[in-house]
Structure formats: C-alpha cells, structure tokens
Enzyme design. Structure first.
Site, mmCIF file in Angstrom:
data_model
loop_
_atom_site.group_PDB
_atom_site.id
_atom_site.type_symbol
_atom_site.label_atom_id
_atom_site.label_comp_id
_atom_site.label_asym_id
_atom_site.label_seq_id
_atom_site.Cartn_x
_atom_site.Cartn_y
_atom_site.Cartn_z
ATOM 1 N N TYR A 25 0.804 -1.230 0.000
ATOM 2 C CA TYR A 25 0.000 0.000 0.000
ATOM 3 C C TYR A 25 0.839 1.283 0.000
ATOM 4 O O TYR A 25 0.292 2.376 -0.074
ATOM 5 C CB TYR A 25 -0.942 0.004 1.208
ATOM 6 C CG TYR A 25 -1.910 -1.161 1.227
ATOM 7 C CD1 TYR A 25 -2.970 -1.201 0.322
ATOM 8 C CD2 TYR A 25 -1.754 -2.214 2.111
ATOM 9 C CE1 TYR A 25 -3.853 -2.273 0.312
ATOM 10 C CE2 TYR A 25 -2.642 -3.288 2.118
ATOM 11 C CZ TYR A 25 -3.681 -3.315 1.218
ATOM 12 O OH TYR A 25 -4.552 -4.357 1.204
ATOM 13 N N ASN A 76 -13.306 3.719 -2.195
ATOM 14 C CA ASN A 76 -12.424 2.589 -1.920
ATOM 15 C C ASN A 76 -13.103 1.818 -0.785
ATOM 16 O O ASN A 76 -12.951 2.170 0.389
ATOM 17 C CB ASN A 76 -11.031 3.042 -1.493
ATOM 18 C CG ASN A 76 -10.098 1.843 -1.293
ATOM 19 O OD1 ASN A 76 -10.560 0.707 -1.199
ATOM 20 N ND2 ASN A 76 -8.809 2.105 -1.215
ATOM 21 N N ASP A 89 -26.090 -2.659 -2.902
ATOM 22 C CA ASP A 89 -27.473 -2.158 -3.035
ATOM 23 C C ASP A 89 -27.518 -0.637 -2.896
ATOM 24 O O ASP A 89 -28.207 0.045 -3.659
ATOM 25 C CB ASP A 89 -28.383 -2.794 -1.982
ATOM 26 C CG ASP A 89 -28.670 -4.267 -2.272
ATOM 27 O OD1 ASP A 89 -28.465 -4.686 -3.425
ATOM 28 O OD2 ASP A 89 -29.083 -4.983 -1.347
ATOM 29 N N HIS A 102 -9.096 1.009 -5.942
ATOM 30 C CA HIS A 102 -8.225 0.250 -5.040
ATOM 31 C C HIS A 102 -6.788 0.710 -5.241
ATOM 32 O O HIS A 102 -6.348 0.883 -6.383
ATOM 33 C CB HIS A 102 -8.324 -1.252 -5.318
ATOM 34 C CG HIS A 102 -9.709 -1.781 -5.112
ATOM 35 N ND1 HIS A 102 -10.216 -2.064 -3.864
ATOM 36 C CD2 HIS A 102 -10.707 -2.010 -5.987
ATOM 37 C CE1 HIS A 102 -11.462 -2.469 -3.986
ATOM 38 N NE2 HIS A 102 -11.796 -2.441 -5.262
ATOM 39 N N ILE A 103 -6.081 0.864 -4.157
ATOM 40 C CA ILE A 103 -4.680 1.291 -4.218
ATOM 41 C C ILE A 103 -3.829 0.194 -4.862
ATOM 42 O O ILE A 103 -2.991 0.457 -5.722
ATOM 43 C CB ILE A 103 -4.168 1.613 -2.793
ATOM 44 C CG1 ILE A 103 -4.937 2.817 -2.246
ATOM 45 C CG2 ILE A 103 -2.664 1.864 -2.790
ATOM 46 C CD1 ILE A 103 -4.779 3.030 -0.750
ATOM 47 N N SER A 104 -4.085 -1.038 -4.452
ATOM 48 C CA SER A 104 -3.348 -2.182 -4.998
ATOM 49 C C SER A 104 -4.112 -2.760 -6.191
ATOM 50 O O SER A 104 -5.312 -2.497 -6.359
ATOM 51 C CB SER A 104 -3.186 -3.254 -3.918
ATOM 52 O OG SER A 104 -4.455 -3.715 -3.489
#
Ligand code: CA2
Length: 150
Positions: A25, A76, A89, A102-104
């Site tokens: 990360y 995220n 939902d 997403h960072i990764s």
C-alpha cells in the site's frame, strides 16, 4: 457559482494507511491522500467531501446522503468490496457516476481479493496505481460528469 460536490469514501482500516504493509500500500497516509484529492478537486472544479469509516452502516448512510448532494462518488470500499451486498445495493441507488478505486491491483493478489461485488455497479474501476489513483480518479470523474455517464 458553487462547484458540484464530489464524495470520496474510504472503508475499513484505510485510516491506518502508511503504517502497515508498505510493500502493498506504500507509505502515503490517508491525510496525504485527502490533500491530493483536494488539490485535484480545485483543478477539476469539484467541492471535496472526503470521508473514512470502519463501519459498513456509516458508509451506506454516506451514500444515501450523496444521493441528495453529490455529482459523483469515488469509493475505496476496502474489505467490504468482497462481502457487502448492502453496500452494492446502496451504490445501485446512486444515480450519478461512481468510481471504485483500489490502491493495490486486487487481481494480482490472493483469490479472496478478486471478486468485488461493488464492480457490478461501478461506472469505472481503478486499481493498482497506488495513492496516485485517487488524483486520477478525480480527473476521470470530471470526464464522466461532463459526458453525463453513469
Ligand atoms: O488496495 C486497496 O485499496 C484495497 O481496497 C485495500 C483493502 C483490501 O481489502 C482491498 O482488497 C484492496 C485493505 C485495506 C487495509 O488497510 C490497510 C491499512 C494500512 C495498512 C495496510 C492495509
């Protein structure tokens, strides 16, 4: 005239960013990511509303609030991406563009990180660009809003 609001939502454990697993990360903190988003929002003409919570219900209530106030959501969802039908939902009920971030690169990781439920409703998905992905997501949101994409 006031700029349209952009909500940037962060899920469980992301408050600890920069403290653990730097090989996945990086060392950037969430406060630094907020600064990055704020600078990019100024460039792109958005008013930033940046939030993090460790609670699924709080995240869902932010999405309900965004239905009334926000031109777009960047989210995220962290671990909730893979487990929360309730989050899916809530996002389905948001009628403006939403970018899952997403960072990764979740697809290069273990199997449990491969199937995001949130992707089923996201307008676009960004993964694997590190913290810079947030800045790029703000720029991408400008494009989606201008093009009327949902
Ligand atoms: O890459 C991402 O941004 C993730 O959404 C992060 C989640 C993980 O469950 C997703 O698969 C991918 C985990 C966030 C955990 O937060 C940490 C905070 C500090 C240090 C390490 C992880």
């Amino acid at each position: 005239m006031a700029h349209p609001k952009l909500m940037v939502l962060n899920g469980p454990n992301l408050n600890l960013l920069g403290e653990r697993e730097p090989q996945i990360y990086g060392t950037t903190t969430l406060a630094q990511i907020e600064d990055l988003c704020r600078a990019q929002c100024e460039n792109c003409g958005f008013e930033l509303d940046f939030r993090q919570t460790n609670f699924e219900g709080v995240l869902i209530e932010s999405i309900h609030e965004a239905r009334k106030t926000a031109a777009g959501i960047i989210i995220n969802p962290a671990g909730l991406s893979f487990t929360s039908v309730a989050l899916l939902d809530a996002l389905k009920m948001f009628d403006n563009p939403k970018i899952e971030l997403h960072i990764s690169n979740i697809h290069r990781r273990e199997e449990i990180y491969h199937r995001s439920l949130v992707s089923k409703t996201a307008t676009a998905v960004i993964a694997g660009l590190g913290p810079a992905g947030y800045g790029l997501a703000v720029q991408a949101m400008r494009l989606l809003v201008d093009e009327g994409r949902v």
